[in-house]
Motif scaffolding. Sequence first.
Motif, mmCIF file in Angstrom:
data_model
loop_
_atom_site.group_PDB
_atom_site.id
_atom_site.type_symbol
_atom_site.label_atom_id
_atom_site.label_comp_id
_atom_site.label_asym_id
_atom_site.label_seq_id
_atom_site.Cartn_x
_atom_site.Cartn_y
_atom_site.Cartn_z
ATOM 1 N N ALA A 10 0.742 -1.285 -0.086
ATOM 2 C CA ALA A 10 -0.076 -0.002 0.157
ATOM 3 C C ALA A 10 0.872 1.229 -0.012
ATOM 4 O O ALA A 10 2.056 1.250 0.296
ATOM 5 C CB ALA A 10 -0.848 0.046 1.217
ATOM 6 N N VAL A 11 0.162 2.346 -0.124
ATOM 7 C CA VAL A 11 0.728 3.858 -0.268
ATOM 8 C C VAL A 11 1.581 4.033 1.247
ATOM 9 O O VAL A 11 1.028 3.561 2.281
ATOM 10 C CB VAL A 11 -0.284 4.805 -0.296
ATOM 11 C CG1 VAL A 11 0.159 6.089 -0.309
ATOM 12 C CG2 VAL A 11 -0.904 4.726 -1.757
ATOM 13 N N GLY A 247 16.557 7.397 -1.563
ATOM 14 C CA GLY A 247 16.203 8.397 -0.846
ATOM 15 C C GLY A 247 16.132 9.715 -1.441
ATOM 16 O O GLY A 247 16.325 10.761 -0.965
ATOM 17 N N LEU A 248 16.069 9.686 -2.897
ATOM 18 C CA LEU A 248 15.634 11.016 -3.568
ATOM 19 C C LEU A 248 14.149 11.572 -3.608
ATOM 20 O O LEU A 248 13.514 10.838 -4.590
ATOM 21 C CB LEU A 248 16.200 10.898 -4.929
ATOM 22 C CG LEU A 248 17.831 10.814 -4.985
ATOM 23 C CD1 LEU A 248 18.273 10.268 -6.437
ATOM 24 C CD2 LEU A 248 18.372 11.847 -4.747
ATOM 25 N N PHE A 249 13.391 12.080 -2.627
ATOM 26 C CA PHE A 249 12.262 12.420 -2.878
ATOM 27 C C PHE A 249 12.004 13.683 -3.424
ATOM 28 O O PHE A 249 10.472 14.430 -2.954
ATOM 29 C CB PHE A 249 11.658 12.406 -1.103
ATOM 30 C CG PHE A 249 12.147 10.907 -0.815
ATOM 31 C CD1 PHE A 249 11.450 9.790 -1.206
ATOM 32 C CD2 PHE A 249 12.877 10.778 0.379
ATOM 33 C CE1 PHE A 249 11.840 8.565 -0.792
ATOM 34 C CE2 PHE A 249 13.155 9.554 0.939
ATOM 35 C CZ PHE A 249 12.640 8.591 0.092
ATOM 36 N N GLY A 250 12.652 14.297 -3.980
ATOM 37 C CA GLY A 250 12.459 15.431 -4.670
ATOM 38 C C GLY A 250 11.150 15.574 -5.556
ATOM 39 O O GLY A 250 10.450 16.584 -5.714
ATOM 40 N N GLY A 256 3.930 18.330 -5.710
ATOM 41 C CA GLY A 256 3.232 18.666 -4.598
ATOM 42 C C GLY A 256 2.372 17.514 -3.999
ATOM 43 O O GLY A 256 1.151 17.658 -3.960
ATOM 44 N N LEU A 257 2.886 16.431 -4.027
ATOM 45 C CA LEU A 257 2.316 15.052 -3.418
ATOM 46 C C LEU A 257 2.152 15.299 -2.059
ATOM 47 O O LEU A 257 2.896 15.678 -1.244
ATOM 48 C CB LEU A 257 3.002 13.633 -3.901
ATOM 49 C CG LEU A 257 3.270 13.712 -5.308
ATOM 50 C CD1 LEU A 257 4.045 12.248 -5.615
ATOM 51 C CD2 LEU A 257 2.039 13.627 -6.361
ATOM 52 N N ASN A 270 -1.614 11.182 -9.333
ATOM 53 C CA ASN A 270 -1.445 12.459 -8.743
ATOM 54 C C ASN A 270 -0.501 13.371 -9.458
ATOM 55 O O ASN A 270 -1.145 14.651 -9.455
ATOM 56 C CB ASN A 270 -0.858 12.398 -7.311
ATOM 57 C CG ASN A 270 -1.844 11.812 -6.310
ATOM 58 O OD1 ASN A 270 -2.647 12.501 -5.933
ATOM 59 N ND2 ASN A 270 -1.723 10.634 -6.074
ATOM 60 N N VAL A 271 0.167 13.011 -10.253
ATOM 61 C CA VAL A 271 0.773 13.779 -11.210
ATOM 62 C C VAL A 271 0.171 14.202 -12.275
ATOM 63 O O VAL A 271 0.046 15.588 -12.729
ATOM 64 C CB VAL A 271 2.080 13.006 -11.860
ATOM 65 C CG1 VAL A 271 2.816 13.812 -12.969
ATOM 66 C CG2 VAL A 271 3.115 12.717 -10.683
#
Length: 327
Positions: A10-11, A247-250, A256-257, A270-271
């Motif tokens: 899951a998310v 770990g690249l969460f840019g 805007g998630l 969402n994109v």
Amino acid sequence: MRLWPQAWGAVGAAWRECFPLQGHDVARWFPGHMAKGLKKMQSSLKLVDCVIEVHDARIPLSGRNSLFQELLGLKPHLLVLNKMDLADLTEQQKIVQHLEGKGLKNVIFTNCVKDENIKQIIPKLMELIKYSYRYNRAENMEYCVMVIGVPNVGKSSLINSLRRQHLRTGKATRVGGEPGITRAVTSRIQVCERPLTFLLDTPGVLAPRIESVETGLKLALCGTVLDHLVGEETMADYLLYTLNRHGLFGYVQHYGLASACDHIEWVLKNVAVKLGKTRKVKVLTGTGNVNVIQPDYAMAARDFLRTFRSGLLGQVMLDRDLIPVCG
Ligand SMILES: Nc1nc2c(ncn2[C@@H]2O[C@H](COP(=O)(O)OP(=O)(O)OP(=O)(O)O)[C@@H](O)[C@H]2O)c(=O)[nH]1
């Protein structure tokens, strides 16, 4: 209704440890015109003193065409790892050491857009040529160098960048964001006056057999094959898998998630909503066909890939798992 692999939960769940690689036919990603390019390069080889192999700095340890070694083995060789601006080079020293261990002793990292490290190239070439046998060109004070590499790594950009640096002149060869811009071995292009140096641009040539599906996906992320051959949504999923593991969460902030997530369907949805990319689809219900507004997953995937390639999601080292832990 789309069906997505359910394996990753899951998310918000922990990041995937591996990517499902089955069911991909990497052989389909190798277009036919490349074999021809390789033959032409082979026949032009007698005209050159040295070879510059350009490769993408985000994949310094994978995806190079092994046929180059067989084909060009006799010529001095400089490996230019280009697009350093897009690569996470925290482990640069280990990468260089690893390449040295494989016999690649001459490596330069470059950024052809900003002309970074370009000035190191000609002196390095002269050093290599000085210690090599030039056959019938021994007395010739003109130097000719062939630029080779897989598609879209920046071979033409390198030539243009060298010309900017040494001749203060503009473009001599076409550059493009898609693979396959250079279709033939070009005639000689001057890049330097002193020493008088010419370069031969060549079409990008991928290995006839890509070593693994994962290598194929990395090559695809770097833009070396046309996206539709691999599938933009598969590539977007591999990109998401990579970004999360590194770990690249840019991407969270960029789009805007609400949070980082390892579920590509959720991210692309969402994109698409964020970009306003929705489309009408017909859905069969008990009362017949009804038009339903759905996120355009393909457009969202395309945007995700484009944003990554422009560097907006951060610098990445796609070969991180291949870098030896000690040296
Ligand atoms: N960020 C970044 N982009 C680059 C760099 N060098 C080239 N590019 C871009 O990469 C794309 C491909 O560049 P080309 O020079 O056409 O690549 P090529 O290897 O000649 O391509 P083929 O002719 O398809 O084999 C273009 O959009 C360039 O602007 C670099 O150092 N950094």
